[in-house]
Motif scaffolding. Sequence first.
Motif, PDB file in Angstrom:
ATOM      1  N   ILE A 254       0.758  -1.318   0.032  1.00  0.00           N
ATOM      2  CA  ILE A 254       0.006   0.170  -0.132  1.00  0.00           C
ATOM      3  C   ILE A 254       0.760   1.296   0.044  1.00  0.00           C
ATOM      4  O   ILE A 254       0.244   2.506  -0.410  1.00  0.00           O
ATOM      5  N   GLU A 255       2.287   1.213   0.269  1.00  0.00           N
ATOM      6  CA  GLU A 255       3.027   2.476   0.330  1.00  0.00           C
ATOM      7  C   GLU A 255       2.769   3.306  -0.967  1.00  0.00           C
ATOM      8  O   GLU A 255       2.877   4.573  -0.861  1.00  0.00           O
ATOM      9  N   PRO A 256       2.766   2.721  -2.034  1.00  0.00           N
ATOM     10  CA  PRO A 256       2.713   3.682  -3.239  1.00  0.00           C
ATOM     11  C   PRO A 256       1.487   4.346  -3.164  1.00  0.00           C
ATOM     12  O   PRO A 256       1.137   5.523  -4.206  1.00  0.00           O
ATOM     13  N   LEU A 257       0.437   4.010  -2.720  1.00  0.00           N
ATOM     14  CA  LEU A 257      -1.058   4.506  -2.656  1.00  0.00           C
ATOM     15  C   LEU A 257      -0.954   5.405  -1.486  1.00  0.00           C
ATOM     16  O   LEU A 257      -2.332   6.162  -1.426  1.00  0.00           O
ATOM     17  N   LEU A 258      -0.197   5.596  -0.781  1.00  0.00           N
ATOM     18  CA  LEU A 258      -0.227   6.815   0.467  1.00  0.00           C
ATOM     19  C   LEU A 258       0.207   8.104  -0.160  1.00  0.00           C
ATOM     20  O   LEU A 258       1.428   8.347  -0.239  1.00  0.00           O
ATOM     21  N   ASP A 259      -0.790   8.730  -0.501  1.00  0.00           N
ATOM     22  CA  ASP A 259      -0.383  10.324  -1.150  1.00  0.00           C
ATOM     23  C   ASP A 259      -0.439  11.281  -0.210  1.00  0.00           C
ATOM     24  O   ASP A 259      -1.371  11.605   0.283  1.00  0.00           O
ATOM     25  N   GLY A 260       0.833  11.512   0.500  1.00  0.00           N
ATOM     26  CA  GLY A 260       1.056  12.240   1.536  1.00  0.00           C
ATOM     27  C   GLY A 260       1.001  13.543   1.355  1.00  0.00           C
ATOM     28  O   GLY A 260       1.933  14.197   0.600  1.00  0.00           O
ATOM     29  N   PRO A 261       0.325  14.664   1.965  1.00  0.00           N
ATOM     30  CA  PRO A 261       0.599  15.978   1.889  1.00  0.00           C
ATOM     31  C   PRO A 261       1.402  16.471   2.750  1.00  0.00           C
ATOM     32  O   PRO A 261       2.010  15.807   3.389  1.00  0.00           O
ATOM     33  N   MET A 262       1.936  17.719   2.464  1.00  0.00           N
ATOM     34  CA  MET A 262       2.798  18.557   3.450  1.00  0.00           C
ATOM     35  C   MET A 262       2.158  18.914   4.737  1.00  0.00           C
ATOM     36  O   MET A 262       1.373  19.167   4.773  1.00  0.00           O
ATOM     37  N   ILE A 263       3.086  18.621   5.938  1.00  0.00           N
ATOM     38  CA  ILE A 263       2.519  18.714   7.203  1.00  0.00           C
ATOM     39  C   ILE A 263       3.355  19.861   7.745  1.00  0.00           C
ATOM     40  O   ILE A 263       4.497  19.864   7.819  1.00  0.00           O
ATOM     41  N   SER A 370      -0.523   6.525   6.891  1.00  0.00           N
ATOM     42  CA  SER A 370      -1.581   5.472   6.595  1.00  0.00           C
ATOM     43  C   SER A 370      -2.780   5.996   6.346  1.00  0.00           C
ATOM     44  O   SER A 370      -3.828   5.315   5.790  1.00  0.00           O
ATOM     45  N   ALA A 371      -3.057   6.987   6.970  1.00  0.00           N
ATOM     46  CA  ALA A 371      -4.339   7.767   6.721  1.00  0.00           C
ATOM     47  C   ALA A 371      -4.614   8.442   5.501  1.00  0.00           C
ATOM     48  O   ALA A 371      -5.814   8.849   4.948  1.00  0.00           O
ATOM     49  N   PHE A 372      -3.480   8.564   4.625  1.00  0.00           N
ATOM     50  CA  PHE A 372      -3.600   9.272   3.388  1.00  0.00           C
ATOM     51  C   PHE A 372      -3.826   8.274   2.261  1.00  0.00           C
ATOM     52  O   PHE A 372      -3.485   8.591   1.104  1.00  0.00           O
ATOM     53  N   PHE A 373      -4.308   7.038   2.516  1.00  0.00           N
ATOM     54  CA  PHE A 373      -4.341   5.902   1.524  1.00  0.00           C
ATOM     55  C   PHE A 373      -5.331   6.419   0.480  1.00  0.00           C
ATOM     56  O   PHE A 373      -6.578   6.703   0.634  1.00  0.00           O
ATOM     57  N   CYS A 374      -4.994   6.393  -0.753  1.00  0.00           N
ATOM     58  CA  CYS A 374      -5.867   6.455  -1.989  1.00  0.00           C
ATOM     59  C   CYS A 374      -6.255   7.910  -1.844  1.00  0.00           C
ATOM     60  O   CYS A 374      -7.424   8.206  -2.376  1.00  0.00           O
ATOM     61  N   GLY A 375      -5.578   8.931  -1.563  1.00  0.00           N
ATOM     62  CA  GLY A 375      -5.938  10.306  -1.638  1.00  0.00           C
ATOM     63  C   GLY A 375      -6.692  10.913  -0.616  1.00  0.00           C
ATOM     64  O   GLY A 375      -7.473  11.932  -0.671  1.00  0.00           O
ATOM     65  N   ALA A 376      -6.979   9.946   0.527  1.00  0.00           N
ATOM     66  CA  ALA A 376      -8.036  10.441   1.606  1.00  0.00           C
ATOM     67  C   ALA A 376      -7.226  11.743   2.101  1.00  0.00           C
ATOM     68  O   ALA A 376      -6.133  11.774   2.564  1.00  0.00           O
ATOM     69  N   ARG A 377      -8.046  12.922   2.825  1.00  0.00           N
ATOM     70  CA  ARG A 377      -7.720  13.708   3.596  1.00  0.00           C
ATOM     71  C   ARG A 377      -8.552  13.846   4.733  1.00  0.00           C
ATOM     72  O   ARG A 377      -9.487  14.756   4.964  1.00  0.00           O
ATOM     73  N   PRO A 378      -8.570  12.913   5.848  1.00  0.00           N
ATOM     74  CA  PRO A 378      -9.226  13.018   7.069  1.00  0.00           C
ATOM     75  C   PRO A 378      -8.676  13.941   8.040  1.00  0.00           C
ATOM     76  O   PRO A 378      -7.654  14.491   8.196  1.00  0.00           O
ATOM     77  N   PHE A 379      -9.602  14.055   9.155  1.00  0.00           N
ATOM     78  CA  PHE A 379      -9.230  14.707  10.466  1.00  0.00           C
ATOM     79  C   PHE A 379      -8.744  13.480  11.077  1.00  0.00           C
ATOM     80  O   PHE A 379      -9.304  12.650  11.610  1.00  0.00           O
ATOM     81  N   ILE A 380      -7.223  13.633  11.651  1.00  0.00           N
ATOM     82  CA  ILE A 380      -6.627  12.471  11.965  1.00  0.00           C
ATOM     83  C   ILE A 380      -6.451  12.675  13.524  1.00  0.00           C
ATOM     84  O   ILE A 380      -6.066  13.922  13.875  1.00  0.00           O
ATOM     85  N   LEU A 381      -6.464  11.623  14.395  1.00  0.00           N
ATOM     86  CA  LEU A 381      -6.510  11.583  15.992  1.00  0.00           C
ATOM     87  C   LEU A 381      -5.592  10.321  16.202  1.00  0.00           C
ATOM     88  O   LEU A 381      -5.804   9.479  15.691  1.00  0.00           O
ATOM     89  N   GLY A 382      -4.428  10.793  16.942  1.00  0.00           N
ATOM     90  CA  GLY A 382      -3.303  10.011  17.333  1.00  0.00           C
ATOM     91  C   GLY A 382      -3.369   9.725  18.901  1.00  0.00           C
ATOM     92  O   GLY A 382      -4.010  10.665  19.588  1.00  0.00           O
ATOM     93  N   ASP A 383      -2.765   8.819  19.481  1.00  0.00           N
ATOM     94  CA  ASP A 383      -2.610   8.646  20.859  1.00  0.00           C
ATOM     95  C   ASP A 383      -1.368   9.574  21.270  1.00  0.00           C
ATOM     96  O   ASP A 383      -0.364   9.648  20.578  1.00  0.00           O
ATOM     97  N   SER A 384      -1.233  10.167  22.592  1.00  0.00           N
ATOM     98  CA  SER A 384      -0.356  10.585  23.181  1.00  0.00           C
ATOM     99  C   SER A 384       0.067  10.133  24.360  1.00  0.00           C
ATOM    100  O   SER A 384      -0.834  10.156  25.175  1.00  0.00           O
TER     101      SER A 384
END
Length: 577
Positions: A254-263, A370-384
């Motif tokens: 799936i790595e080639p399908l992770l279309d990552g934006p700039m953070i 991993s949240a940007f799979f197939c161009g997705a642009r979600p509101f992401i929440l991670g653990d701290s």
Amino acid sequence: MFLSFQLDSVRFPGIACLLERQKLPPAGGIEEKFLDGAEAFTKQASADFLPSLAEVVKLPSIKWVLVSRNAATIVDEYLLDRLETLLGRIVEHNDKVTIVTGGGLGLNDERYCANYSSTEPFIFYNPDLHPIIDTMIDLYLVSADDVRDYIRDNGVSNGEVFELALIATSYAKKGKFSLYSPDLSTGVNGPFRSRNLSLMAEQAGDLAEPLTSDKVLSTLAGPLTLAYKPKCDTLGRPVPSHLRTLIDAAENVIEPLLDGPMISIVTRTQFRRMYLLRRMLTSISRARIQSLPVEIMLSTDIDANDAAKHLDSIRQEFPRLDINLTVNRRSEHSRVANLLGGVEAAKGEYIWFMDDDDYVDLFAFKNIASAFFCGARPFILGDSIVHTERWDKINEAFPILAESSYRAEYPGLNWRSMFAGVNHLPICGPVIPREFLLRRVSEFRFDYDLSEDYTLFLLLLSAPDLPPVVNLSKVIAHISIREGDDNSVTAPDRTGWTRDISAYLYSLFYGSASQGASCWSSLLKQHIVPVSKDTQEQIIQFQAALSRKDGQILQMSREIEYLQNLVKSQVVETTAA
């Protein structure tokens, strides 16, 4: 029994169905329109699933099979509409997809489900495509070519482990992935169909090839222990296995399908705690990955010339990081101004707030990507994770972290509890689409300086245009807690926080629609149910009954105490005699 047929060849060319049913659907029933236009309709008398599926895929014209292994699954004309939508979403990946399901297990143990069970009801909320490593078997779409290859290699006697094995071998040997998609949602008039974990383990051991190098595999049915007989050469010596773990194989596909934006990492700083700022920058440098560009936006309100000198020094120390500066001109220090000023100056598509005493987890960017799979642009929440720390020699050239201990953890899933009056998300928990963030903050006045993070998250989570929410269930940030005035969290006087949060809640709840508060107001009003007169009387009666019970308990306590004292006195008398 299983019913098999081809769907309307004009609307759904090359798609067959295999549905488990207790009996033939009655005429005029809820499934009648689903069967309109069905071709080559047959009834498989056998209750065995894989032999029935093998019969369906014998026709070379069949490209996909819609499978239901639960007789209580509802199929109707609306499911056909959703199927059509799904086929449009995956058309560019057709040759790379093995299974598409309305319920599956993600790579990080996330559970995705868009199916509704009448006996296990819940509200689903995730509309994006996500890669999976296991599927529910109530309803899914499977590639006919992959089924043919699997049956050729393994036969038709391992139906309990079939879906899991097919997904795993497709990742490992074919470079193909499987997907969760809400478009394949359906109702189940009863419980979801479960699988027998011990039978799955037994059948996995009988496959022609081992699934993975894992000893234990995560599945929707629970942890699956795998035991294979090692392959041996002609002399009886074990042949080394080149298999990887299922997660490694899946991530590689799936790595080639992770279309990552700039953070853009927005960091508020006064440049007073340089040892902590350096740790944060070091953590970013170690954790960053090639597919996810990162910008660090340092946001401050100190003197512009002093800030520029600090920036030059930091850039020389971290030459490979894209570090920028914005100076927010204010007559006094403002946490809010530095927070929002950093957002406005940032260039990234996403904003991640990270104060200068916090730091990034080593695998943070890998998990976020991993949240940007197939161009997705979600509101992401991670653990701290929160750490209690003690630093020595902080005013010297090389400060020392003398002590660090685990204090607490903030799961990203806590966003669901944010509307109960307590902040369950730290500032570094969400990774937020910048355009969405700018729209929301432009419609609300941040008039106070403390509890700004809680206010911001309430504003965002109650917004009508909130993007799809993705909870990573992985640690992405670490929070430093230190005693003393240096750490705002441990400041002994909380008066300012209490004042500001009460004022913010007033603005959110009672503010005018022009301030963007109408949604929040509506949301709260929907959850505030007036207490009826009957309910009030019931409460009064309950309180009276409770008071009577308290009196009885008190009386019993006194009697027990009297009896205990009586026994003691008798023991003393007996001993004396």
